[in-house]
Design an enzyme around this catalytic site. Structure first.
Site, PDB file in Angstrom:
ATOM      1  N   CYS A 114       0.858  -1.254   0.044  1.00  0.00           N
ATOM      2  CA  CYS A 114      -0.162  -0.010   0.068  1.00  0.00           C
ATOM      3  C   CYS A 114       0.845   1.336  -0.040  1.00  0.00           C
ATOM      4  O   CYS A 114       0.347   2.234  -0.207  1.00  0.00           O
ATOM      5  CB  CYS A 114      -0.976  -0.021   1.080  1.00  0.00           C
ATOM      6  SG  CYS A 114      -2.128  -1.352   1.243  1.00  0.00           S
ATOM      7  N   HIS A 251      -3.346   7.507   1.670  1.00  0.00           N
ATOM      8  CA  HIS A 251      -3.555   5.975   1.216  1.00  0.00           C
ATOM      9  C   HIS A 251      -5.000   5.795   1.852  1.00  0.00           C
ATOM     10  O   HIS A 251      -5.101   6.111   2.772  1.00  0.00           O
ATOM     11  CB  HIS A 251      -2.605   5.251   1.746  1.00  0.00           C
ATOM     12  CG  HIS A 251      -3.163   3.482   1.515  1.00  0.00           C
ATOM     13  ND1 HIS A 251      -3.432   3.149   0.319  1.00  0.00           N
ATOM     14  CD2 HIS A 251      -3.225   2.727   2.401  1.00  0.00           C
ATOM     15  CE1 HIS A 251      -3.895   2.009   0.621  1.00  0.00           C
ATOM     16  NE2 HIS A 251      -3.470   1.539   1.741  1.00  0.00           N
ATOM     17  N   ASN A 281     -10.021   0.122  -0.561  1.00  0.00           N
ATOM     18  CA  ASN A 281      -8.566   0.164  -0.372  1.00  0.00           C
ATOM     19  C   ASN A 281      -7.836  -0.400  -1.820  1.00  0.00           C
ATOM     20  O   ASN A 281      -8.077  -1.717  -1.892  1.00  0.00           O
ATOM     21  CB  ASN A 281      -7.813  -0.819   0.830  1.00  0.00           C
ATOM     22  CG  ASN A 281      -6.713  -0.588   0.871  1.00  0.00           C
ATOM     23  OD1 ASN A 281      -5.720  -0.308   0.160  1.00  0.00           O
ATOM     24  ND2 ASN A 281      -5.872  -1.222   2.323  1.00  0.00           N
TER      25      ASN A 281
END
Ligand code: COA
Length: 324
Positions: A114, A251, A281
């Protein structure tokens, strides 16, 4: 004079298929209410059968080049941040390079899950500052749907597919925070925590692709602390306060992590770009997707200070401070 990596253009791509929480309720032991309350996620995009990470990356790259008013001929570096490459090798970036019709330059993937986009921005920025590249396509692209265990309700409801891209180009600056371009990048890793968020497969360990495994509540605790720390580090390195930041582009893991980090840094919620409700996500793709959205809808304007921050498996975490 110093060399700056200026953001010349941004672009993104989302697969057409949207899967809502209500749709997931039919196949997973979960509820829309639980997902919204714990994560802020309402829907995610899922790649079509046969649609790969390089397909998503290619579309985002084309959009970013068009936005920059540049062509693939202008590019001499492609970095794709991804944890879900088309193949174990060669790099997804090499496929994107070929599809763009490029026969020169260098293309490689970068794996920081990520945090992949922030790590890729830092790497491209260093190539440009070292004079080793003139213009870079920095891409975050993922098809996490392919590595989810759709029977594990603790993970499968949280992720989605997508891609975003930025074109960075070399420019002269004065070396002050008034310059346009990347002001600084800050990266960290701590491999001791790998088993809190990992994929239980891989060519060398199991010969399988594997699935995402996560101790969600422990990841949560580390995420807020690490992201707040690295943002503080980025601000201090540039002699700036959180009040100087026009837009935080974090993020997009979970709305509670975003809000917790913003609270810790005293950054108002209305200066944070949020897409997690619609994209879920998307790992390395989430920051460039959010950045492209906020640039294209006019929220982020030329000359404004933007702060990108991420945390991911590894653990990895980092920040990138730039004047757009
Ligand atoms: N639907 C319904 N219930 C669920 C569920 C789902 N999709 N997923 C888990 N649960 C249940 C659990 O089984 C548990 O039940 P129990 O108390 O009967 O055992 C309960 O919900 C609480 O689980 P817990 O994991 O403690 O919840 P939480 O409040 O920590 O929220 C996350 C779970 C995953 C949303 C949260 O921990 C989180 O967001 N963590 C960070 C994850 C992340 O962002 N990772 C990527 C970083 S890059």
């Amino acid at each position: 004079m110093v060399i700056r990596s200026q953001i010349a253009g941004v672009g993104s791509y989302l697969p057409a298929r949207i899967v809502t929480n209500q749709e997931l309720e039919r196949s997973v032991d979960t509820t829309d209410a639980w997902i919204v309350e714990r994560s802020g996620i309402r829907q995610r995009h899922i790649a079509a059968e046969g649609e790969t990470t390089s397909d998503l990356a290619f579309e985002a790259a084309k959009a970013a080049l068009a936005h920059a008013g540049m062509t693939a001929d202008d590019i001499d570096l492609i970095i794709v941040g991804t944890a879900t490459p088309d193949h174990t090798f060669p790099a997804t970036a090499a496929k994107v390079q070929a599809r763009l019709g490029m026969t020169k330059g260098v293309a490689f993937d970068l794996q920081a899950v990520c945090s992949g986009f922030v790590f890729a921005m830092a790497t491209a920025d260093n190539f440009i500052k070292a004079g080793q590249a003139k213009a870079a396509l920095v891409i975050g692209a993922e098809t996490f749907s392919r590595i989810l265990d759709w029977n594990d309700r603790g993970t499968c409801v949280l992720f989605g597919d997508g891609a975003g891209a930025v074109v960075l180009k070399s420019a002269q600056g004065q070396g002050t925070t008034a310059d346009q371009g990347i002001l600084s990048t800050h990266l960290h890793s701590d491999g001791r925590h790998y088993d809190l968020l990992y994929v239980d497969g891989g060519p060398s360990s199991t010969k399988t692709t594997g699935h995402v495994r996560m101790k969600g509540n422990e990841v949560f605790r580390h995420a807020v602390v690490n992201m707040a720390e690295v943002v503080g580090e980025a601000l201090a390195a540039n002699g700036l306060q959180s009040t100087d930041i026009d837009w935080v582009v974090p993020h997009q893991a979970n709305i509670r992590i975003l809000e917790g980090t913003a609270r810790k840094l005293a950054i108002p919620k209305d200066r944070m770009v949020v897409t997690v409700d619609r994209h879920a996500n998307t790992s390395a793709a989430s920051i460039p997707l959010a950045l492209a959205e906020a640039v294209n809808d006019g929220r982020i304007k030329r000359g404004q200070l933007i702060l990108l921050e991420a945390m991911g498996g590894g653990f990895t975490w980092g920040a990138c401070l730039a004047r757009y």
